[in-house]
Motif scaffolding. Structure first.
Motif, PDB file in Angstrom:
ATOM      1  N   UNK A 153      -5.425  -4.022   4.440  1.00  0.00           N
ATOM      2  CA  UNK A 153      -5.427  -4.488   3.509  1.00  0.00           C
ATOM      3  C   UNK A 153      -4.732  -3.999   2.335  1.00  0.00           C
ATOM      4  N   UNK A 154      -5.658  -2.413   2.019  1.00  0.00           N
ATOM      5  CA  UNK A 154      -5.221  -1.503   1.542  1.00  0.00           C
ATOM      6  C   UNK A 154      -3.858  -1.399   2.058  1.00  0.00           C
ATOM      7  N   UNK A 155      -3.571  -0.432   3.354  1.00  0.00           N
ATOM      8  CA  UNK A 155      -1.961  -0.111   3.799  1.00  0.00           C
ATOM      9  C   UNK A 155      -0.992  -0.788   3.088  1.00  0.00           C
ATOM     10  N   UNK A 156      -1.604  -2.725   2.891  1.00  0.00           N
ATOM     11  CA  UNK A 156      -0.655  -3.423   2.191  1.00  0.00           C
ATOM     12  C   UNK A 156      -0.495  -2.789   1.159  1.00  0.00           C
ATOM     13  N   UNK A 157      -1.121  -2.756   0.636  1.00  0.00           N
ATOM     14  CA  UNK A 157      -1.518  -2.667  -0.902  1.00  0.00           C
ATOM     15  C   UNK A 157      -0.191  -1.361  -1.402  1.00  0.00           C
ATOM     16  N   UNK A 158      -1.012  -0.600  -0.545  1.00  0.00           N
ATOM     17  CA  UNK A 158       0.062   1.193  -0.812  1.00  0.00           C
ATOM     18  C   UNK A 158       1.699   1.052  -0.852  1.00  0.00           C
ATOM     19  N   UNK A 159       1.650   0.104   0.639  1.00  0.00           N
ATOM     20  CA  UNK A 159       3.384  -0.047   1.167  1.00  0.00           C
ATOM     21  C   UNK A 159       4.004  -0.449   0.024  1.00  0.00           C
ATOM     22  N   UNK A 160       3.410  -1.934  -0.612  1.00  0.00           N
ATOM     23  CA  UNK A 160       3.751  -3.150  -1.573  1.00  0.00           C
ATOM     24  C   UNK A 160       4.026  -1.729  -2.846  1.00  0.00           C
ATOM     25  N   UNK A 161       3.037  -1.596  -2.962  1.00  0.00           N
ATOM     26  CA  UNK A 161       3.670  -0.389  -4.875  1.00  0.00           C
ATOM     27  C   UNK A 161       5.082   0.771  -4.123  1.00  0.00           C
ATOM     28  N   UNK A 162       4.435   0.667  -3.186  1.00  0.00           N
ATOM     29  CA  UNK A 162       5.905   2.290  -2.378  1.00  0.00           C
ATOM     30  C   UNK A 162       7.326   1.161  -2.805  1.00  0.00           C
ATOM     31  N   UNK A 163       6.613  -0.493  -2.862  1.00  0.00           N
ATOM     32  CA  UNK A 163       8.554  -0.962  -2.659  1.00  0.00           C
ATOM     33  C   UNK A 163       8.489  -0.964  -3.821  1.00  0.00           C
ATOM     34  N   UNK A 164       8.394  -1.493  -4.798  1.00  0.00           N
ATOM     35  CA  UNK A 164       7.892  -0.828  -5.672  1.00  0.00           C
ATOM     36  C   UNK A 164       8.719  -0.074  -7.125  1.00  0.00           C
ATOM     37  N   UNK A 165       8.201   1.213  -6.822  1.00  0.00           N
ATOM     38  CA  UNK A 165       8.176   1.864  -7.016  1.00  0.00           C
ATOM     39  C   UNK A 165       9.935   2.588  -6.945  1.00  0.00           C
ATOM     40  N   UNK A 166      10.262   2.697  -5.086  1.00  0.00           N
ATOM     41  CA  UNK A 166      11.647   1.967  -4.318  1.00  0.00           C
ATOM     42  C   UNK A 166      12.496   1.793  -5.613  1.00  0.00           C
ATOM     43  N   UNK A 167      11.945   0.314  -6.720  1.00  0.00           N
ATOM     44  CA  UNK A 167      13.088  -0.247  -6.536  1.00  0.00           C
ATOM     45  C   UNK A 167      13.321   0.323  -7.724  1.00  0.00           C
ATOM     46  N   UNK A 168      11.466   0.774  -8.950  1.00  0.00           N
ATOM     47  CA  UNK A 168      12.644   1.310  -9.947  1.00  0.00           C
ATOM     48  C   UNK A 168      12.737   2.417 -10.238  1.00  0.00           C
ATOM     49  N   UNK A 169      12.760   3.260  -8.907  1.00  0.00           N
ATOM     50  CA  UNK A 169      13.240   4.871  -8.681  1.00  0.00           C
ATOM     51  C   UNK A 169      14.596   5.075  -7.901  1.00  0.00           C
ATOM     52  N   UNK A 170      14.485   4.705  -6.945  1.00  0.00           N
ATOM     53  CA  UNK A 170      15.892   4.853  -6.461  1.00  0.00           C
ATOM     54  C   UNK A 170      16.450   3.924  -5.463  1.00  0.00           C
ATOM     55  N   UNK A 171      16.088   2.533  -5.376  1.00  0.00           N
ATOM     56  CA  UNK A 171      16.997   2.357  -4.748  1.00  0.00           C
ATOM     57  C   UNK A 171      18.588   0.825  -6.282  1.00  0.00           C
TER      58      UNK A 171
END
Length: 71
Positions: A3-21
């Protein structure tokens, strides 16, 4: 994957949406490469050391494919 890994990946996707996409990011090779590198760097920090090279690469590819197809 925990669950911790999944939470980290969810945070990564949010970061990408804000900064890169940005609009039409998939049409620019440099932006695609930047997203791939960001995913690899972030997952290297998120995922536990028990991931071997093959599993790490597979996970990076799966996250990138999801991002590419969804955003």
């Amino acid at each position: 994957m925990t669950a911790c890994d999944k939470e980290g990946i969810t945070e990564l996707i949010e970061k990408l949406k804000q900064e890169k996409l940005v609009m039409e990011w998939t049409k620019q090779q440099q932006r695609i490469a930047d997203v791939k590198v960001t995913i690899e760097k972030e997952l290297d920090n998120i995922l536990p050391d028990k991931y071997d090279r093959q599993l790490f690469a597979q996970t990076c590819n799966e996250v990138f494919d999801h991002v590419y197809q969804s955003y």
